[in-house]
Design an enzyme around this catalytic site. Structure first.
Site: not given
Ligand code: NDP
Ligand code: GDP
Length: 342
Positions: A10, A12, A14, A34, A57, A79, A83, A135, A137, A159
Site C-alpha cells: 500500500i 508503493g 501501485d 510493515r 510482513d 503488490l 521491486s 511482471s 521482467e 527479481y
Molecule cells: P513499489 O516499489 O513502489 O512498492 C513496493 C511495495 O512493497 C512497498 O509498499 C513496500 O512497502 C512493499 N514491501 C517491500 N517489502 C515488503 C515486505 N517484506 N512485506 C510487505 N510489503 C513489502 O512497487 P510498485 O507499486 O511500482 O509495484 C507494485 C507491484 O507490482 C510490485 O510487486 C512490483 O514488483 C510489481 N510490478 C510493478 C511494475 C511497475 O512498472 N511498477 C511492473 C510489473 C510488476 P514498504 O514501505 O514497507 O517498503
Molecule cells: P525495469 O524495467 O523494471 O528494470 O525498470 P527501470 O526503470 O529500473 O529500468 C528500465 C530500463 O532503463 C532498463 O533497461 C535499464 O537498464 C535502463 N536504464 C538506463 N539507465 C538507467 C538508470 O540510470 N536507472 C535505471 N533504473 N534504469 C536505467
C-alpha cells in the site's frame, strides 16, 4: 455491504492508485504495512485517509494469517515486493524471500483462513479472490515480440526469477485448490509517484533539476533498452477488472508500444524545453549484469475479455511526470520525503 479489499504494498506507487480506485468503487480498503517506524506509512495516512491499516510482513507467515483473519477480505491484491531490478542482484536472497516466497506465504494465509485443504477445495461463492502482481521482467530475454500470455519466460535478474516463481505458484494454487487466484503480467507503468530510482522518474527528476538550475548533468546507463511504458493509474483498473471476471485467468497488461530509454530522455528533456544531449552522461557503472533489451506487450486478451484500454499515451505520461517534478522541486519539495506524493 461494501466489499472489502486487502492490499499489500500500500505504501508503493501501485498500492496508492489501487486504493484510490477501490475507494471510488465503494470498497472498504485495508492496507498491510510493515516495520516499526516506516516513514512511508505517514504518507499513506496523509493521502489515503479512508484506508485502514493492518500490520504484517511478507516475510512473516503468522502475521499474514492474522491480517487475513482480522480483515476478512473479499479480495487480496499482493503488490508488496522488492521491486527494483538492480537491488535484486545486491540482495538476491531477500528478493527471493519477499518477491517470491512472500507470494507463497500470502496464498497459504488465504488457504488456511478459508479452511481449504488438499481434500477440500474452494467452493465458488464467498471465497477470497487473489491478485498477484506478476511482471513483464519474467519474459526477460527476447523470445518473441510482442509478448502475450503464451510467450515463454526467460527471466534475466533475480527479481524476474522470483516473480516467475510467484506467477507459477499462483497458477498452481488455482489448479490445486480451485482458488480464484490470478496474475496480471504488467509491463512497466509509471507516474509522478514512481520511485526515484526507476528510469522514468530518474529522468523526469533529472530534467526538472537541470531546468531549475539545481543540477548540471544526469548520469544514465543503457540508453538502447526498450520498454512498453504506461500510466499506473490505468493499470490498477486492470487489476480490479481481473478479480471481477467470471473465471480466474492471467492477463498481459501494457500499451503495445515500445520506446527506448534514449527516446524517453528526448521526450522528457523536450517537455522541459531542454536539449538532452548537452546534459546526459552515459555511465558504464549503471549498466546491468544481464539486460532485458526489449519489452512490448500484446494486451489483446485484456482488451477483448476485460474491456481494458490504456487512456494515457507515452508522450502524455512523460509530460505529466516532468511537469509534476518541476512543480515539486520549485516548491522546495524533496522527492525522498514523505510529504512529496502528488
Ligand atoms: P513499489 O516499489 O513502489 O512498492 C513496493 C511495495 O512493497 C512497498 O509498499 C513496500 O512497502 C512493499 N514491501 C517491500 N517489502 C515488503 C515486505 N517484506 N512485506 C510487505 N510489503 C513489502 O512497487 P510498485 O507499486 O511500482 O509495484 C507494485 C507491484 O507490482 C510490485 O510487486 C512490483 O514488483 C510489481 N510490478 C510493478 C511494475 C511497475 O512498472 N511498477 C511492473 C510489473 C510488476 P514498504 O514501505 O514497507 O517498503
Ligand atoms: P525495469 O524495467 O523494471 O528494470 O525498470 P527501470 O526503470 O529500473 O529500468 C528500465 C530500463 O532503463 C532498463 O533497461 C535499464 O537498464 C535502463 N536504464 C538506463 N539507465 C538507467 C538508470 O540510470 N536507472 C535505471 N533504473 N534504469 C536505467
Amino acid at each position: 455491504m461494501a466489499r472489502r479489499a486487502l492490499i499489500t504494498g500500500i505504501t508503493g506507487q501501485d498500492g496508492s492508485y489501487l486504493a484510490e480506485h477501490l475507494l471510488s468503487e465503494g470498497y472498504e480498503v485495508w492496507g498491510l504495512v510493515r516495520g516499526q517506524a516506516n516513514p512511508r506509512v505517514s504518507r499513506v495516512r496523509k493521502l489515503l485517509q479512508d484506508v485502514q491499516l493492518v500490520r504484517g510482513d511478507l516475510l512473516d507467515q503468522g502475521s499474514l494469517i492474522s491480517a487475513v483473519e482480522k480483515v476478512q477480505p473479499d479480495e487480496v491484491y499482493n503488490l508488496g515486493a522488492i521491486s527494483f531490478v538492480p537491488m535484486s542482484w545486491e540482495q538476491a536472497e531477500l528478493t527471493a524471500e519477499v518477491t517470491g516466497m512472500g507470494v507463497l506465504r500470502m496464498l497459504e494465509a488465504i488457504r488456511v483462513c478459508s479452511g481449504i485443504s488438499s481434500t477440500r477445495t474452494a467452493n465458488g461463492s464467498g471465497q477470497i479472490r487473489f491478485y498477484q502482481a506478476s511482471s513483464s521482467e519474467m519474459f526477460g530475454q527476447v523470445r518473441e515480440t510482442p509478448q502475450a500470455e503464451t510467450t515463454p519466460f526467460h527471466p534475466r535478474s533475480p527479481y524476474g526469477v522470483a516473480k516467475a516463481y510467484g506467477h507459477f505458484l499462483t497458477q498452481n494454487y488455482r489448479e490445486s485448490y480451485g482458488m480464484f487466484a490470478v496474475s496480471g503480467i504488467l509491463f512497466n507503468h509509471e507516474s509522478p509517484r514512481r520511485g526515484a530510482e526507476f528510469v522514468t522518474r530518474k529522468v523526469s527528476l533529472g530534467a526538472a533539476r537541470i531546468k531549475l538550475g539545481l543540477a548540471s548533468e544526469l548520469r544514465l546507463g543503457n540508453l538502447e533498452a526498450r520498454r512498453d511504458w504506461g500510466y499506473a493509474g490505468d493499470y490498477v483498473r486492470a487489476m480490479h477488472l481481473m478479480l471481477q471476471a467470471e473465471t480466474p485467468e492471467d492477463y498481459v497488461i501494457g500499451t503495445g508500444r515500445t520506446q527506448s530509454v534514449r527516446e524517453l530522455v528526448e521526450a522528457a528533456f523536450g517537455a522541459a524545453g531542454l536539449d538532452w544531449e548537452q546534459y546526459v552522461v552515459c555511465d558504464q557503472a549503471l549498466h546491468r549484469p544481464a539486460e532485458v533489451d526489449l519489452l512490448c506487450a500484446d494486451p489483446k486478451k485484456a482488451r477483448v475479455q476485460l474491456g481494458w484500454e490504456p487512456s494515457v499515451s507515452f508522450e502524455e505520461l512523460v509530460a505529466m511526470m516532468v511537469e509534476s517534478d518541476i512543480k515539486l522541486l520549485s516548491e522546495g519539495g524533496d522527492p525522498d520525503q514523505d510529504s512529496s506524493w502528488p
